[in-house]
Design a protein around this motif. Structure first.
Motif, PDB file in Angstrom:
ATOM      1  N   HIS A  50       0.764  -1.241  -0.078  1.00 40.69           N
ATOM      2  CA  HIS A  50       0.115  -0.107  -0.040  1.00 40.69           C
ATOM      3  C   HIS A  50       0.888   1.047  -0.089  1.00 40.69           C
ATOM      4  O   HIS A  50       1.408   1.830   0.971  1.00 40.69           O
ATOM      5  CB  HIS A  50      -0.911   0.015   1.378  1.00 40.69           C
ATOM      6  CG  HIS A  50      -1.921   1.000   1.371  1.00 40.69           C
ATOM      7  ND1 HIS A  50      -2.541   1.456   2.549  1.00 40.69           N
ATOM      8  CD2 HIS A  50      -2.152   1.890   0.478  1.00 40.69           C
ATOM      9  CE1 HIS A  50      -3.303   2.436   2.219  1.00 40.69           C
ATOM     10  NE2 HIS A  50      -3.280   2.722   1.062  1.00 40.69           N
ATOM     11  N   HIS A  58      -2.184   6.950  -4.390  1.00 36.98           N
ATOM     12  CA  HIS A  58      -1.958   5.706  -3.797  1.00 36.98           C
ATOM     13  C   HIS A  58      -2.102   4.572  -4.892  1.00 36.98           C
ATOM     14  O   HIS A  58      -2.645   4.594  -5.882  1.00 36.98           O
ATOM     15  CB  HIS A  58      -3.205   5.414  -2.819  1.00 36.98           C
ATOM     16  CG  HIS A  58      -3.469   6.256  -1.689  1.00 36.98           C
ATOM     17  ND1 HIS A  58      -3.535   5.625  -0.413  1.00 36.98           N
ATOM     18  CD2 HIS A  58      -2.940   7.641  -1.674  1.00 36.98           C
ATOM     19  CE1 HIS A  58      -3.530   7.146   0.306  1.00 36.98           C
ATOM     20  NE2 HIS A  58      -3.115   7.939  -0.183  1.00 36.98           N
ATOM     21  N   CYS A 213      -9.011   4.765  -2.367  1.00 37.72           N
ATOM     22  CA  CYS A 213      -7.990   3.778  -2.363  1.00 37.72           C
ATOM     23  C   CYS A 213      -8.664   2.652  -1.740  1.00 37.72           C
ATOM     24  O   CYS A 213      -9.160   2.780  -0.456  1.00 37.72           O
ATOM     25  CB  CYS A 213      -6.761   4.222  -1.753  1.00 37.72           C
ATOM     26  SG  CYS A 213      -5.511   2.811  -1.573  1.00 37.72           S
ATOM     27  N   ASP A 215      -6.965  -0.058  -0.476  1.00 42.93           N
ATOM     28  CA  ASP A 215      -6.452  -0.540   0.771  1.00 42.93           C
ATOM     29  C   ASP A 215      -6.512   0.567   1.940  1.00 42.93           C
ATOM     30  O   ASP A 215      -6.436  -0.138   2.972  1.00 42.93           O
ATOM     31  CB  ASP A 215      -4.664  -0.317   0.315  1.00 42.93           C
ATOM     32  CG  ASP A 215      -4.682  -1.749  -0.541  1.00 42.93           C
ATOM     33  OD1 ASP A 215      -4.928  -2.709  -0.186  1.00 42.93           O
ATOM     34  OD2 ASP A 215      -3.873  -1.455  -1.489  1.00 42.93           O
ATOM     35  N   CYS A 216      -6.622   1.809   1.448  1.00 41.11           N
ATOM     36  CA  CYS A 216      -7.057   2.778   2.475  1.00 41.11           C
ATOM     37  C   CYS A 216      -8.530   2.193   3.389  1.00 41.11           C
ATOM     38  O   CYS A 216      -8.611   2.380   4.564  1.00 41.11           O
ATOM     39  CB  CYS A 216      -7.247   4.377   2.209  1.00 41.11           C
ATOM     40  SG  CYS A 216      -5.716   4.923   1.758  1.00 41.11           S
ATOM     41  N   LEU A 222       0.460   2.220   5.371  1.00 40.84           N
ATOM     42  CA  LEU A 222       0.798   2.808   4.409  1.00 40.84           C
ATOM     43  C   LEU A 222       2.312   3.025   4.317  1.00 40.84           C
ATOM     44  O   LEU A 222       2.993   2.999   5.483  1.00 40.84           O
ATOM     45  CB  LEU A 222       0.424   4.362   4.737  1.00 40.84           C
ATOM     46  CG  LEU A 222      -0.970   4.620   4.056  1.00 40.84           C
ATOM     47  CD1 LEU A 222      -1.121   6.195   4.443  1.00 40.84           C
ATOM     48  CD2 LEU A 222      -1.003   4.872   2.648  1.00 40.84           C
TER      49      LEU A 222
END
Ligand SMILES: [Zn+2]
Length: 227
Positions: A50, A58, A213, A215-216, A222
């Motif tokens: 990520h 991102h 994003c 993954d966020c 991160l």
């Protein structure tokens, strides 16, 4: 004089045979996309995770291609593989060795040297950004540059190769080939009327900000990266 141990010769010659076979195998084949990705993963040149780029975007992928080019063996497999994509092009092969291999930036320099070697091309040049303009590192007179193959390690947007194409034109030469180890499928697949050749066509996922994003949303840790 001492009589040399005959087993030494046997050992040496089998090593040489092995080396030649290995070399022949490498030169004969264009590595598959999967093989190239495996090399990039193994060398750390491709990572999954990520990532946040300096422009705030991102992505679940991160390429740092010079990591694959720090090893002789992997650098050679990648550069020779790419060179074979040019070798099969009649327009290019008929003009060899009077060809220039050109890197748009420092990242493409090891690729350019590897491809130049594999093709026995006559010239090599590399460009860099200076005051917002892309220019050759070397002093070049108009008319000196052979027909060009532009090569880079990775083509993300295509801006670098497009600027290099303009540079080549101002020097009175023309581009006969273009390629990279990896090309993002979002980048152009042609430079002018020249097809862009690559060992991997990569479908990159980029999100303009954390809001979009995936993954966020999963709250994945991160990692901030430099390029
Ligand atoms: Zn994110």
């Amino acid at each position: 004089m001492e009589t040399p141990d005959p087993s030494l010769f046997t050992h040496n010659s089998s090593l040489i045979t092995h080396h030649l076979l290995l070399e022949k195998k490498m030169v004969d084949l264009i590595p598959s996309s999967d093989t190239v990705m495996e090399i990039l993963k193994r060398t750390g040149a491709f990572r999954e995770g990520h990532f946040v780029y300096p422009n705030g975007k991102h992505s679940p992928h991160y390429f740092q291609m010079p990591l694959a080019f720090r090893y002789y063996d992997t650098a050679r497999v990648l550069a020779v593989g790419l060179s074979r994509k040019f070798r099969v092009d009649r327009d290019i092969s008929s003009q060899l060795p009077k060809v220039a291999v050109i890197s748009p930036s420092s990242g493409g320099i090891p690729v350019a040297f590897g491809v130049r070697d594999a093709l026995s091309a006559e010239q090599i040049y590399w460009a860099e950004q200076e005051g917002g303009n892309r220019m050759f590192r070397q002093y070049v007179n108009k008319g000196e540059v052979n027909p060009c193959i532009i090569v880079d390690d990775i083509i993300r947007s295509g801006h670098a190769i497009e600027e290099t194409l303009e540079l080549v034109k101002t020097l009175g030469s023309k581009v006969i080939g273009c390629g990279a180890i990896v090309r993002f499928t979002s980048a152009p697949d042609k430079l002018g009327d020249v097809p862009i050749r690559s060992l991997v066509e990569f479908d990159a996922h980029m999100y303009d900000s954390g809001d979009a994003c995936s993954d966020c949303k999963k709250e994945a840790p991160l990692e901030h990266v430099r390029f």
